[in-house]
Scaffold this motif. Structure first.
Motif, PDB file in Angstrom:
ATOM      1  N   LEU A  35       0.777  -1.163   0.228  1.00 37.28           N
ATOM      2  CA  LEU A  35      -0.014  -0.092   0.027  1.00 37.28           C
ATOM      3  C   LEU A  35       0.800   1.193  -0.051  1.00 37.28           C
ATOM      4  O   LEU A  35       0.586   2.122  -0.737  1.00 37.28           O
ATOM      5  CB  LEU A  35      -0.910  -0.106   1.257  1.00 37.28           C
ATOM      6  CG  LEU A  35      -1.576   1.161   1.235  1.00 37.28           C
ATOM      7  CD1 LEU A  35      -2.609   1.578   0.092  1.00 37.28           C
ATOM      8  CD2 LEU A  35      -2.584   1.121   2.434  1.00 37.28           C
ATOM      9  N   GLU A  36       1.817   1.163   0.967  1.00 40.19           N
ATOM     10  CA  GLU A  36       2.874   2.272   0.842  1.00 40.19           C
ATOM     11  C   GLU A  36       3.520   2.646  -0.431  1.00 40.19           C
ATOM     12  O   GLU A  36       3.558   3.765  -1.047  1.00 40.19           O
ATOM     13  CB  GLU A  36       3.936   2.232   1.930  1.00 40.19           C
ATOM     14  CG  GLU A  36       4.934   3.358   2.164  1.00 40.19           C
ATOM     15  CD  GLU A  36       5.947   2.992   2.923  1.00 40.19           C
ATOM     16  OE1 GLU A  36       7.108   3.796   2.884  1.00 40.19           O
ATOM     17  OE2 GLU A  36       5.915   2.210   3.743  1.00 40.19           O
ATOM     18  N   GLU A  37       3.730   1.527  -1.312  1.00 41.24           N
ATOM     19  CA  GLU A  37       4.689   1.810  -2.364  1.00 41.24           C
ATOM     20  C   GLU A  37       3.303   2.170  -3.458  1.00 41.24           C
ATOM     21  O   GLU A  37       3.854   2.968  -4.493  1.00 41.24           O
ATOM     22  CB  GLU A  37       5.115   0.552  -2.744  1.00 41.24           C
ATOM     23  CG  GLU A  37       6.222   0.706  -3.920  1.00 41.24           C
ATOM     24  CD  GLU A  37       7.352   1.545  -3.499  1.00 41.24           C
ATOM     25  OE1 GLU A  37       8.115   2.223  -4.426  1.00 41.24           O
ATOM     26  OE2 GLU A  37       7.748   1.719  -2.222  1.00 41.24           O
ATOM     27  N   MET A  38       2.305   1.575  -3.545  1.00 41.48           N
ATOM     28  CA  MET A  38       1.135   2.298  -4.258  1.00 41.48           C
ATOM     29  C   MET A  38       0.811   3.547  -4.266  1.00 41.48           C
ATOM     30  O   MET A  38       0.603   4.273  -5.101  1.00 41.48           O
ATOM     31  CB  MET A  38       0.251   1.256  -4.255  1.00 41.48           C
ATOM     32  CG  MET A  38       0.205  -0.076  -4.705  1.00 41.48           C
ATOM     33  SD  MET A  38       0.293   0.024  -6.670  1.00 41.48           S
ATOM     34  CE  MET A  38      -1.498   0.606  -7.033  1.00 41.48           C
ATOM     35  N   ARG A  39       0.956   4.149  -3.021  1.00 42.76           N
ATOM     36  CA  ARG A  39       0.709   5.647  -2.479  1.00 42.76           C
ATOM     37  C   ARG A  39       1.687   6.305  -3.595  1.00 42.76           C
ATOM     38  O   ARG A  39       1.149   7.188  -4.138  1.00 42.76           O
ATOM     39  CB  ARG A  39       0.631   5.951  -1.171  1.00 42.76           C
ATOM     40  CG  ARG A  39      -0.558   5.188  -0.525  1.00 42.76           C
ATOM     41  CD  ARG A  39      -0.185   6.044   1.026  1.00 42.76           C
ATOM     42  NE  ARG A  39      -1.312   5.177   1.885  1.00 42.76           N
ATOM     43  CZ  ARG A  39      -2.392   5.565   2.048  1.00 42.76           C
ATOM     44  NH1 ARG A  39      -3.040   6.810   1.272  1.00 42.76           N
ATOM     45  NH2 ARG A  39      -3.335   4.896   2.825  1.00 42.76           N
ATOM     46  N   ASP A  40       2.698   5.754  -3.459  1.00 41.15           N
ATOM     47  CA  ASP A  40       3.784   6.735  -4.169  1.00 41.15           C
ATOM     48  C   ASP A  40       3.576   6.584  -5.641  1.00 41.15           C
ATOM     49  O   ASP A  40       3.703   7.481  -6.404  1.00 41.15           O
ATOM     50  CB  ASP A  40       5.249   6.256  -3.882  1.00 41.15           C
ATOM     51  CG  ASP A  40       5.635   6.805  -2.374  1.00 41.15           C
ATOM     52  OD1 ASP A  40       4.780   7.584  -1.581  1.00 41.15           O
ATOM     53  OD2 ASP A  40       6.516   5.921  -1.791  1.00 41.15           O
ATOM     54  N   ILE A  41       3.568   5.322  -6.158  1.00 37.98           N
ATOM     55  CA  ILE A  41       3.124   5.215  -7.622  1.00 37.98           C
ATOM     56  C   ILE A  41       1.960   5.938  -8.082  1.00 37.98           C
ATOM     57  O   ILE A  41       1.956   6.576  -9.099  1.00 37.98           O
ATOM     58  CB  ILE A  41       2.907   3.725  -7.839  1.00 37.98           C
ATOM     59  CG1 ILE A  41       4.122   2.851  -7.714  1.00 37.98           C
ATOM     60  CG2 ILE A  41       2.122   3.287  -9.330  1.00 37.98           C
ATOM     61  CD1 ILE A  41       4.042   1.468  -7.804  1.00 37.98           C
ATOM     62  N   VAL A  42       0.995   5.896  -7.397  1.00 36.30           N
ATOM     63  CA  VAL A  42      -0.473   6.686  -7.877  1.00 36.30           C
ATOM     64  C   VAL A  42      -0.060   8.014  -7.805  1.00 36.30           C
ATOM     65  O   VAL A  42      -0.550   8.912  -8.781  1.00 36.30           O
ATOM     66  CB  VAL A  42      -1.698   6.371  -7.012  1.00 36.30           C
ATOM     67  CG1 VAL A  42      -2.739   7.199  -7.360  1.00 36.30           C
ATOM     68  CG2 VAL A  42      -1.808   4.787  -7.434  1.00 36.30           C
ATOM     69  N   HIS A  43       0.625   8.568  -7.072  1.00 35.33           N
ATOM     70  CA  HIS A  43       0.982   9.990  -6.615  1.00 35.33           C
ATOM     71  C   HIS A  43       1.656  10.502  -7.767  1.00 35.33           C
ATOM     72  O   HIS A  43       1.723  11.552  -8.214  1.00 35.33           O
ATOM     73  CB  HIS A  43       1.514  10.019  -5.304  1.00 35.33           C
ATOM     74  CG  HIS A  43       2.066  11.792  -5.135  1.00 35.33           C
ATOM     75  ND1 HIS A  43       1.050  12.634  -4.944  1.00 35.33           N
ATOM     76  CD2 HIS A  43       3.348  12.358  -5.156  1.00 35.33           C
ATOM     77  CE1 HIS A  43       1.595  13.789  -4.553  1.00 35.33           C
ATOM     78  NE2 HIS A  43       2.921  13.506  -4.940  1.00 35.33           N
TER      79      HIS A  43
END
Length: 335
Positions: free
Chosen positions: A49-57
């Motif tokens: 989830l943490e990495e996905m937050r960065d990816i989507v940001h």
């Protein structure tokens, strides 16, 4: 794709399904569990989830892309990350035409995998990363964050022919769609609920313009079911006769970055982008679900149904136990 070719493929798929065991439901799914990594790799889902937050940001279009990647993985040889495998001869799933040519998110899966390898080497499968990333893509587009089963292992086979046979084309009618889903042990409800994934993301003109705008059923005409006020907007974006037009078009133009009910409102108003979206109105059960969601004051029912349908899809032909492998690099070469 010509209708007779589609019918032949469907007959082949149905015939094979009738004699083979359903790996996902009968055997493989028994090895799946919510929280599978709680002891083996604590915090794995939080790390995704943490990495996905960065990816989507960094690029909000990558959330829907990763959700689409899950569908292409699961419907071809099951949810085993075979979509990630590379082929030097260009004969893998990710090389299939035309359904897979615009797939994205491969690098992002590798990025998440690298983080998990640092935390827990050779523990979390690429197959589980794909489904966790897809779940979080829904959540990060203001949809629900629901539990997903994990415990899959990675497949070792990837064949473009499988992708070309097992993925429903965007011009599929309701009979074809229900057949593609039923041979994968998915119901009419899974079909109409998972179609709601089109509430986020975009497609390309080449995937729908011919069938919907310019050459419906090979007759050189607009699809008569397409909303007459919506069609001119699409024509402004998509050229006639350009079969390789990569112009992006939102599948849910009203709220392409919100996981909500507007997809169903669009379909009910004959504004579905694909023939396969419009086809949901051609069956009583799927039609009634579309109508109910189009009029719903809250997405709560859809969110609950979506979580259940994702669990069902995530069980398709999975590898667990000693089957398959845990790859260090998801995009390994198979030839």
């Amino acid at each position: 794709m010509a209708l007779d070719v589609v019918l032949v493929r469907l007959l082949i798929i149905a015939a094979v399904a009738s004699v083979l065991p359903a790996r996902g439901r009968a055997d493989g799914a028994a090895g799946l569990a919510i929280g599978f990594y709680n002891e083996k790799c604590p915090g794995a889902e939080d790390l995704v989830l943490e990495e996905m937050r960065d990816i989507v940001h960094e690029d909000r279009t990558l959330g829907p892309a990763l959700l689409r990647l899950l569908f292409h993985d699961c419907f071809v040889r099951g949810c085993d990350a075979s979509i990630m495998l590379k082929s030097r001869s260009k004969k893998g799933e990710r090389d299939a035409k035309p359904m897979s040519y615009s797939l994205r998110g491969f690098d992002e899966v590798e990025r998440i995998k690298a983080k998990l390898e640092e935390a827990c080497p050779l523990t979390v499968s690429c197959a589980d990363i794909i489904i966790m990333a897809a779940r979080d893509a829904v959540y990060l587009n203001n949809g629900p964050r629901f539990p997903v089963e994990t415990g899959r292992r990675d497949g070792k086979v990837s064949n473009c022919v499988d992708a070309e046979n097992d993925l429903a084309p965007p011009n599929a009618n309701i009979v074809d769609l229900k057949t593609y889903f039923s041979v994968k042990n998915l119901s009419w409800k899974d079909l109409v609920v998972l179609s709601g994934s089109h509430t986020i993301g975009s497609s390309q003109c080449a995937a729908f313009a011919g069938d919907r705008l310019y050459n419906h059923s090979g007759k050189g005409m607009q699809d008569p079911t397409l909303n007459k006020t919506y069609a001119p907007d699409l024509r402004m974006m998509c050229e006639a006769g350009n079969e390789t037009d990569t112009t992006p078009v939102s599948m849910d133009p009203g709220s392409p970055h919100e996981f909500d009910l507007s997809y169903y409102r669009d379909v009910y108003s004959n504004k579905g982008l694909f023939v396969s979206d419009q086809a949901l109105l051609d069956d009583k059960l799927t039609h009634d679900y579309v109508a109910r969601m189009a009029a719903a004051p809250s997405p709560d029912e859809f969110f609950d149904d979506y979580a259940a349908a994702m669990i069902n899809m995530g069980r398709m032909e999975v590898l667990t136990g000693h089957n398959g492998e845990i790859r260090k690099i998801c995009g390994a070469y198979v030839d």
